[in-house]
Write an enzyme that holds these catalytic residues in place. Structure first.
Site, PDB file in Angstrom:
ATOM      1  N   ARG A  65       0.869  -1.057  -0.047  1.00  0.00           N
ATOM      2  CA  ARG A  65      -0.100  -0.063   0.027  1.00  0.00           C
ATOM      3  C   ARG A  65       0.808   1.181   0.071  1.00  0.00           C
ATOM      4  O   ARG A  65       1.943   1.466   0.680  1.00  0.00           O
ATOM      5  CB  ARG A  65      -1.268  -0.014   1.095  1.00  0.00           C
ATOM      6  CG  ARG A  65      -2.081  -1.001   1.213  1.00  0.00           C
ATOM      7  CD  ARG A  65      -2.664  -1.071   2.595  1.00  0.00           C
ATOM      8  NE  ARG A  65      -3.851  -2.201   2.568  1.00  0.00           N
ATOM      9  CZ  ARG A  65      -3.441  -3.160   3.243  1.00  0.00           C
ATOM     10  NH1 ARG A  65      -2.447  -3.749   3.700  1.00  0.00           N
ATOM     11  NH2 ARG A  65      -4.639  -4.162   3.108  1.00  0.00           N
ATOM     12  N   LYS A 104      -3.519  -0.987   8.222  1.00  0.00           N
ATOM     13  CA  LYS A 104      -4.885  -1.019   7.668  1.00  0.00           C
ATOM     14  C   LYS A 104      -5.671  -2.097   8.512  1.00  0.00           C
ATOM     15  O   LYS A 104      -6.877  -1.690   8.908  1.00  0.00           O
ATOM     16  CB  LYS A 104      -5.209  -1.093   6.245  1.00  0.00           C
ATOM     17  CG  LYS A 104      -6.752  -0.774   5.913  1.00  0.00           C
ATOM     18  CD  LYS A 104      -6.695  -0.663   4.319  1.00  0.00           C
ATOM     19  CE  LYS A 104      -8.070  -0.569   4.102  1.00  0.00           C
ATOM     20  NZ  LYS A 104      -8.356  -0.460   2.519  1.00  0.00           N
ATOM     21  N   HIS A 184      -2.021   2.333  -6.542  1.00  0.00           N
ATOM     22  CA  HIS A 184      -3.009   1.395  -6.142  1.00  0.00           C
ATOM     23  C   HIS A 184      -3.308   0.606  -7.425  1.00  0.00           C
ATOM     24  O   HIS A 184      -3.521  -0.637  -7.190  1.00  0.00           O
ATOM     25  CB  HIS A 184      -4.368   2.023  -5.508  1.00  0.00           C
ATOM     26  CG  HIS A 184      -5.444   1.005  -5.158  1.00  0.00           C
ATOM     27  ND1 HIS A 184      -5.163   0.248  -4.287  1.00  0.00           N
ATOM     28  CD2 HIS A 184      -6.482   0.483  -5.760  1.00  0.00           C
ATOM     29  CE1 HIS A 184      -6.232  -0.547  -3.871  1.00  0.00           C
ATOM     30  NE2 HIS A 184      -6.950  -0.414  -4.983  1.00  0.00           N
ATOM     31  N   ARG A 187      -0.338  -1.872  -6.850  1.00  0.00           N
ATOM     32  CA  ARG A 187      -0.961  -2.794  -5.935  1.00  0.00           C
ATOM     33  C   ARG A 187      -1.565  -3.985  -6.553  1.00  0.00           C
ATOM     34  O   ARG A 187      -1.288  -5.037  -6.472  1.00  0.00           O
ATOM     35  CB  ARG A 187      -1.325  -2.170  -4.929  1.00  0.00           C
ATOM     36  CG  ARG A 187      -1.865  -3.140  -3.768  1.00  0.00           C
ATOM     37  CD  ARG A 187      -2.246  -2.164  -2.516  1.00  0.00           C
ATOM     38  NE  ARG A 187      -3.064  -3.261  -1.721  1.00  0.00           N
ATOM     39  CZ  ARG A 187      -2.673  -4.141  -0.855  1.00  0.00           C
ATOM     40  NH1 ARG A 187      -1.496  -4.361  -0.615  1.00  0.00           N
ATOM     41  NH2 ARG A 187      -3.541  -4.608  -0.046  1.00  0.00           N
ATOM     42  N   HIS A 210      -4.136  -8.772   2.942  1.00  0.00           N
ATOM     43  CA  HIS A 210      -5.845  -8.721   3.174  1.00  0.00           C
ATOM     44  C   HIS A 210      -6.169  -9.440   4.353  1.00  0.00           C
ATOM     45  O   HIS A 210      -5.878 -10.682   4.631  1.00  0.00           O
ATOM     46  CB  HIS A 210      -6.131  -9.378   1.707  1.00  0.00           C
ATOM     47  CG  HIS A 210      -6.066  -8.565   0.464  1.00  0.00           C
ATOM     48  ND1 HIS A 210      -6.056  -9.062  -0.682  1.00  0.00           N
ATOM     49  CD2 HIS A 210      -6.063  -7.303   0.328  1.00  0.00           C
ATOM     50  CE1 HIS A 210      -5.810  -8.243  -1.532  1.00  0.00           C
ATOM     51  NE2 HIS A 210      -5.623  -7.341  -0.948  1.00  0.00           N
ATOM     52  N   TYR A 220      -8.946 -12.955  -8.815  1.00  0.00           N
ATOM     53  CA  TYR A 220      -8.916 -14.460  -9.764  1.00  0.00           C
ATOM     54  C   TYR A 220     -10.216 -13.940 -10.722  1.00  0.00           C
ATOM     55  O   TYR A 220     -10.093 -14.876 -11.700  1.00  0.00           O
ATOM     56  CB  TYR A 220      -9.189 -15.598  -8.820  1.00  0.00           C
ATOM     57  CG  TYR A 220      -8.008 -15.869  -8.216  1.00  0.00           C
ATOM     58  CD1 TYR A 220      -7.022 -16.925  -8.700  1.00  0.00           C
ATOM     59  CD2 TYR A 220      -7.484 -15.339  -7.233  1.00  0.00           C
ATOM     60  CE1 TYR A 220      -5.833 -17.198  -8.005  1.00  0.00           C
ATOM     61  CE2 TYR A 220      -6.073 -15.645  -6.591  1.00  0.00           C
ATOM     62  CZ  TYR A 220      -5.517 -16.513  -7.198  1.00  0.00           C
ATOM     63  OH  TYR A 220      -4.249 -16.888  -6.305  1.00  0.00           O
TER      64      TYR A 220
END
Length: 239
Positions: A65, A104, A184, A187, A210, A220
């Site tokens: 991030r 986060k 982003h 990322r 995550h 995916y």
């Protein structure tokens, strides 16, 4: 219908896909490998933006991030053990200035392995690092990697502007336009590339920080026929 119990026991995913709800309504942008290659080549060869090449390369190749990347300090880079410690992020608010916040999510706190190319980028960043005479400290953290011309720590807005200006300059030169690229987008591009390379989703979840596997699995949903064909052929070779 017969079921091969041995195959079920050896399921490499380690979780039940039926229990995971993937939100297809969330569209996450990523650039192609060719666009990534052209973008990085352009940055590397540009007289001005080449100063930020290593940082931009790390964005594409680690999935960090932007706030995590900006929060990195010398103490977080372990060149001896080839690891990167991620346990905080650097943010800035107009009224209060810079401040440090925890990652986060709790899953965001992680230690990442550094590949040789990433490690070399960090070595170059450290070598070229030009801090002000008095190292700035933010909530007990010092040794940040990038500073602007005024000696202030570079944070997310700096990088957003650099990416924007790089794309604009590229598109003024080349007929085939480069799509919008942001930290982003880098990322998500990393996440998509790892998914297409066949990385285990749980491993990818860890690397991305995550907290919900469903967020990782959304990546995916961008895979298509060619990806499926390649995976089937790969599995046939190992069965």
């Amino acid at each position: 219908m017969a079921v091969d119990d041995d195959l079920i026991r050896k399921n490499p995913f380690g979780f039940q896909l039926v229990d995971v709800i993937v939100n297809d309504s969330i569209r996450r942008e990523a650039v192609s490998r060719e666009e990534e290659r052209k973008f990085l080549k352009f940055v590397k060869e540009d007289k001005h933006f080449s100063n930020y090449y290593e940082g931009i390369y790390i964005h594409f190749k680690t999935g960090l991030r932007i706030s995590e990347f900006c929060g990195l300090t010398l103490a977080d880079i372990d060149l001896e053990n080839h690891t990167l410690n991620i346990d905080h992020q650097l943010l800035k608010r107009g009224s209060t200035g810079y401040y440090i916040q925890e990652t986060k999510t709790t899953s965001g706190t992680r230690v990442l392995p550094m590949t040789p190319d990433i490690e070399e980028c960090f070595r170059r960043i450290i070598e070229k690092r030009n801090p002000p005479k008095v190292e700035p400290m933010v909530d007990g953290h010092s040794g940040f990697l990038y500073f602007d011309k005024d000696g202030s720590i570079m944070y997310s807005l700096h990088w957003e502007h650099y990416f924007k200006h790089i794309v604009e300059k590229y598109n003024k030169i080349y007929k085939i336009q480069m799509p919008k690229i942001t930290p982003h987008v880098c990322r998500h591009t990393y996440c998509s590339n790892m998914a297409k390379s066949g990385m285990n989703p749980k491993t990818l979840q860890y690397l991305m920080g995550h907290s919900d596997i469903g967020v990782t699995l959304n990546t995916y949903t961008h895979l298509g026929f060619e990806d499926a064909k390649e995976e089937v052929l790969r599995l046939q070779k190992v069965m």
